[in-house]
Design a protein around this motif. Sequence first.
Motif, PDB file in Angstrom:
ATOM      1  N   GLY A  23       1.030  -1.417   0.055  1.00  0.00           N
ATOM      2  CA  GLY A  23       0.132  -0.054  -0.008  1.00  0.00           C
ATOM      3  C   GLY A  23       0.891   1.234   0.068  1.00  0.00           C
ATOM      4  N   ILE A  24       1.884   1.135   0.802  1.00  0.00           N
ATOM      5  CA  ILE A  24       2.780   2.461   0.662  1.00  0.00           C
ATOM      6  C   ILE A  24       3.500   2.752  -0.549  1.00  0.00           C
ATOM      7  CG2 ILE A  24       5.059   3.281   1.578  1.00  0.00           C
ATOM      8  CD1 ILE A  24       4.245   2.035   4.341  1.00  0.00           C
ATOM      9  N   ARG A  25       3.783   1.483  -1.245  1.00  0.00           N
ATOM     10  CA  ARG A  25       4.334   1.640  -2.473  1.00  0.00           C
ATOM     11  C   ARG A  25       3.337   2.188  -3.613  1.00  0.00           C
ATOM     12  NH1 ARG A  25       9.633   0.460  -4.448  1.00  0.00           N
ATOM     13  NH2 ARG A  25       9.579   1.017  -6.815  1.00  0.00           N
ATOM     14  N   VAL A  26       2.274   1.814  -3.627  1.00  0.00           N
ATOM     15  CA  VAL A  26       1.165   2.400  -4.237  1.00  0.00           C
ATOM     16  C   VAL A  26       1.167   3.551  -4.149  1.00  0.00           C
ATOM     17  CG1 VAL A  26      -1.175   2.333  -5.058  1.00  0.00           C
ATOM     18  CG2 VAL A  26      -0.275   0.037  -4.551  1.00  0.00           C
ATOM     19  N   VAL A  27       1.156   4.314  -3.067  1.00  0.00           N
ATOM     20  CA  VAL A  27       0.816   5.703  -2.714  1.00  0.00           C
ATOM     21  C   VAL A  27       2.055   6.469  -3.195  1.00  0.00           C
ATOM     22  CG1 VAL A  27       0.441   7.471  -0.998  1.00  0.00           C
ATOM     23  CG2 VAL A  27      -0.764   5.368  -1.019  1.00  0.00           C
ATOM     24  N   GLU A  28       3.245   5.933  -2.725  1.00  0.00           N
ATOM     25  CA  GLU A  28       4.575   6.698  -3.103  1.00  0.00           C
ATOM     26  C   GLU A  28       4.813   6.719  -4.732  1.00  0.00           C
ATOM     27  OE1 GLU A  28       9.127   4.635  -3.463  1.00  0.00           O
ATOM     28  OE2 GLU A  28       7.770   3.774  -1.618  1.00  0.00           O
ATOM     29  N   ASP A  29       4.372   5.627  -5.281  1.00  0.00           N
ATOM     30  CA  ASP A  29       4.552   5.591  -7.100  1.00  0.00           C
ATOM     31  C   ASP A  29       3.651   6.603  -7.423  1.00  0.00           C
ATOM     32  OD1 ASP A  29       6.415   3.975  -6.755  1.00  0.00           O
ATOM     33  OD2 ASP A  29       5.610   2.389  -7.839  1.00  0.00           O
ATOM     34  N   ILE A  30       2.506   6.814  -6.979  1.00  0.00           N
ATOM     35  CA  ILE A  30       1.653   7.980  -7.438  1.00  0.00           C
ATOM     36  C   ILE A  30       2.025   9.151  -6.928  1.00  0.00           C
ATOM     37  CG2 ILE A  30      -0.791   8.929  -7.182  1.00  0.00           C
ATOM     38  CD1 ILE A  30      -1.808   5.843  -6.888  1.00  0.00           C
ATOM     39  N   THR A  31       2.611   9.395  -5.771  1.00  0.00           N
ATOM     40  CA  THR A  31       3.198  10.642  -5.430  1.00  0.00           C
ATOM     41  C   THR A  31       4.294  10.869  -6.361  1.00  0.00           C
ATOM     42  OG1 THR A  31       2.472  10.192  -3.183  1.00  0.00           O
ATOM     43  CG2 THR A  31       3.937  11.833  -3.265  1.00  0.00           C
ATOM     44  N   ARG A  32       5.017   9.920  -6.676  1.00  0.00           N
ATOM     45  CA  ARG A  32       6.387  10.412  -7.327  1.00  0.00           C
ATOM     46  C   ARG A  32       5.917  10.486  -8.811  1.00  0.00           C
ATOM     47  NH1 ARG A  32      11.339   5.680  -7.803  1.00  0.00           N
ATOM     48  NH2 ARG A  32      12.583   7.003  -9.183  1.00  0.00           N
ATOM     49  N   TYR A  33       5.275   9.668  -9.553  1.00  0.00           N
ATOM     50  CA  TYR A  33       5.360   9.762 -10.892  1.00  0.00           C
ATOM     51  C   TYR A  33       4.054  10.492 -11.338  1.00  0.00           C
ATOM     52  CZ  TYR A  33       8.685   5.978 -10.711  1.00  0.00           C
ATOM     53  OH  TYR A  33       9.902   5.194 -10.371  1.00  0.00           O
ATOM     54  N   LEU A  40       7.251  14.187  -0.468  1.00  0.00           N
ATOM     55  CA  LEU A  40       6.271  13.228   0.186  1.00  0.00           C
ATOM     56  C   LEU A  40       6.781  11.787  -0.522  1.00  0.00           C
ATOM     57  CD1 LEU A  40       2.406  14.525   0.237  1.00  0.00           C
ATOM     58  CD2 LEU A  40       4.227  13.850   2.320  1.00  0.00           C
ATOM     59  N   ALA A  41       6.944  11.791  -1.670  1.00  0.00           N
ATOM     60  CA  ALA A  41       7.538  10.230  -2.067  1.00  0.00           C
ATOM     61  C   ALA A  41       8.852   9.795  -1.242  1.00  0.00           C
ATOM     62  CB  ALA A  41       7.842  10.344  -3.555  1.00  0.00           C
ATOM     63  N   GLN A  42       9.906  10.662  -1.033  1.00  0.00           N
ATOM     64  CA  GLN A  42      10.749  10.188  -0.198  1.00  0.00           C
ATOM     65  C   GLN A  42      10.132   9.978   1.175  1.00  0.00           C
ATOM     66  OE1 GLN A  42      14.040   9.863  -1.243  1.00  0.00           O
ATOM     67  NE2 GLN A  42      14.241   8.829   0.571  1.00  0.00           N
ATOM     68  N   ARG A  43       9.330  10.531   1.800  1.00  0.00           N
ATOM     69  CA  ARG A  43       8.825  10.102   3.150  1.00  0.00           C
ATOM     70  C   ARG A  43       8.275   8.628   3.132  1.00  0.00           C
ATOM     71  NH1 ARG A  43       5.291  14.639   6.019  1.00  0.00           N
ATOM     72  NH2 ARG A  43       5.078  13.025   7.523  1.00  0.00           N
ATOM     73  N   LEU A  44       7.446   8.642   1.702  1.00  0.00           N
ATOM     74  CA  LEU A  44       6.687   7.349   1.896  1.00  0.00           C
ATOM     75  C   LEU A  44       7.541   6.179   1.704  1.00  0.00           C
ATOM     76  CD1 LEU A  44       3.980   8.716  -0.243  1.00  0.00           C
ATOM     77  CD2 LEU A  44       3.472   7.312   1.833  1.00  0.00           C
ATOM     78  N   LYS A  45       8.739   6.367   0.847  1.00  0.00           N
ATOM     79  CA  LYS A  45       9.991   5.452   0.628  1.00  0.00           C
ATOM     80  C   LYS A  45      10.501   5.198   1.872  1.00  0.00           C
ATOM     81  CE  LYS A  45      13.998   4.763  -2.194  1.00  0.00           C
ATOM     82  NZ  LYS A  45      14.972   5.304  -3.211  1.00  0.00           N
ATOM     83  N   ASP A  46      10.898   6.187   2.920  1.00  0.00           N
ATOM     84  CA  ASP A  46      11.433   6.075   4.035  1.00  0.00           C
ATOM     85  C   ASP A  46      10.702   5.228   4.938  1.00  0.00           C
ATOM     86  OD1 ASP A  46      13.620   7.399   3.089  1.00  0.00           O
ATOM     87  OD2 ASP A  46      13.075   9.270   4.419  1.00  0.00           O
ATOM     88  N   ASP A 124      -0.138  11.496   9.115  1.00  0.00           N
ATOM     89  CA  ASP A 124      -0.062  12.881   8.633  1.00  0.00           C
ATOM     90  C   ASP A 124       0.151  13.024   7.195  1.00  0.00           C
ATOM     91  OD1 ASP A 124       1.056  15.566   9.575  1.00  0.00           O
ATOM     92  OD2 ASP A 124       2.916  14.668   8.884  1.00  0.00           O
ATOM     93  N   ILE A 125       0.844  11.973   6.602  1.00  0.00           N
ATOM     94  CA  ILE A 125       0.797  12.034   5.014  1.00  0.00           C
ATOM     95  C   ILE A 125      -0.666  12.210   4.660  1.00  0.00           C
ATOM     96  CG2 ILE A 125       1.729  10.725   3.231  1.00  0.00           C
ATOM     97  CD1 ILE A 125       4.009   9.798   4.764  1.00  0.00           C
ATOM     98  N   GLU A 126      -1.396  11.194   4.988  1.00  0.00           N
ATOM     99  CA  GLU A 126      -2.955  11.246   4.435  1.00  0.00           C
ATOM    100  C   GLU A 126      -3.362  12.911   4.471  1.00  0.00           C
ATOM    101  OE1 GLU A 126      -7.207   9.409   5.116  1.00  0.00           O
ATOM    102  OE2 GLU A 126      -5.890   9.427   6.830  1.00  0.00           O
ATOM    103  N   LYS A 127      -3.084  13.599   5.519  1.00  0.00           N
ATOM    104  CA  LYS A 127      -3.558  14.795   5.670  1.00  0.00           C
ATOM    105  C   LYS A 127      -2.956  15.665   4.580  1.00  0.00           C
ATOM    106  CE  LYS A 127      -4.119  18.724   8.691  1.00  0.00           C
ATOM    107  NZ  LYS A 127      -4.017  19.397   9.823  1.00  0.00           N
ATOM    108  N   LEU A 128      -1.493  15.689   4.524  1.00  0.00           N
ATOM    109  CA  LEU A 128      -0.891  16.412   3.297  1.00  0.00           C
ATOM    110  C   LEU A 128      -1.384  16.064   2.057  1.00  0.00           C
ATOM    111  CD1 LEU A 128       2.744  16.125   4.941  1.00  0.00           C
ATOM    112  CD2 LEU A 128       1.264  18.067   5.160  1.00  0.00           C
TER     113      LEU A 128
END
Length: 132
Positions: A23-33, A40-46, A124-128
């Motif tokens: 799930g994190i990867r899905v959100v990370e990739d959408i945020t990134r690409y 935010l993509a880096q926060r998700l990756k971390d 926190d990320i959801e809110k952002l």
Amino acid sequence: MKSESSAKLYRLIDANLNRLREGIRVVEDITRYIYDNKELAQRLKDLRHQARYEDPQLLKFRDIQADVLKQSSSSEMERKGIESIMLANIKRTQEAARVLEESLKLIDTKVAQNFKTIRYELYDIEKLLFEK
């Protein structure tokens, strides 16, 4: 804990670790690409890299064939757009982090605390992501 209960606990942890990281990867990739949001993509990756619990018991007790709910529900197969994909996945990650936090209290409270920290970071990320 009985050995059958222990096996089922490891199965629960394994499933939720996978659910959380996927799930994190899905959100990370959408945020990134799609949104090109490096911060935010880096926060998700971390967070995805922080979402680890290494134990050989996890793979040993993985039993996909016996999963009584492995078929997707109709609501899981329906998405209205990128935002709905992101929302479904961020909620999935929060739920998985909570399951991990609770179940890992039976094994290692420090590890359980790590998943609590991840869960709050996901809130926190959801809110952002969704505040307009």
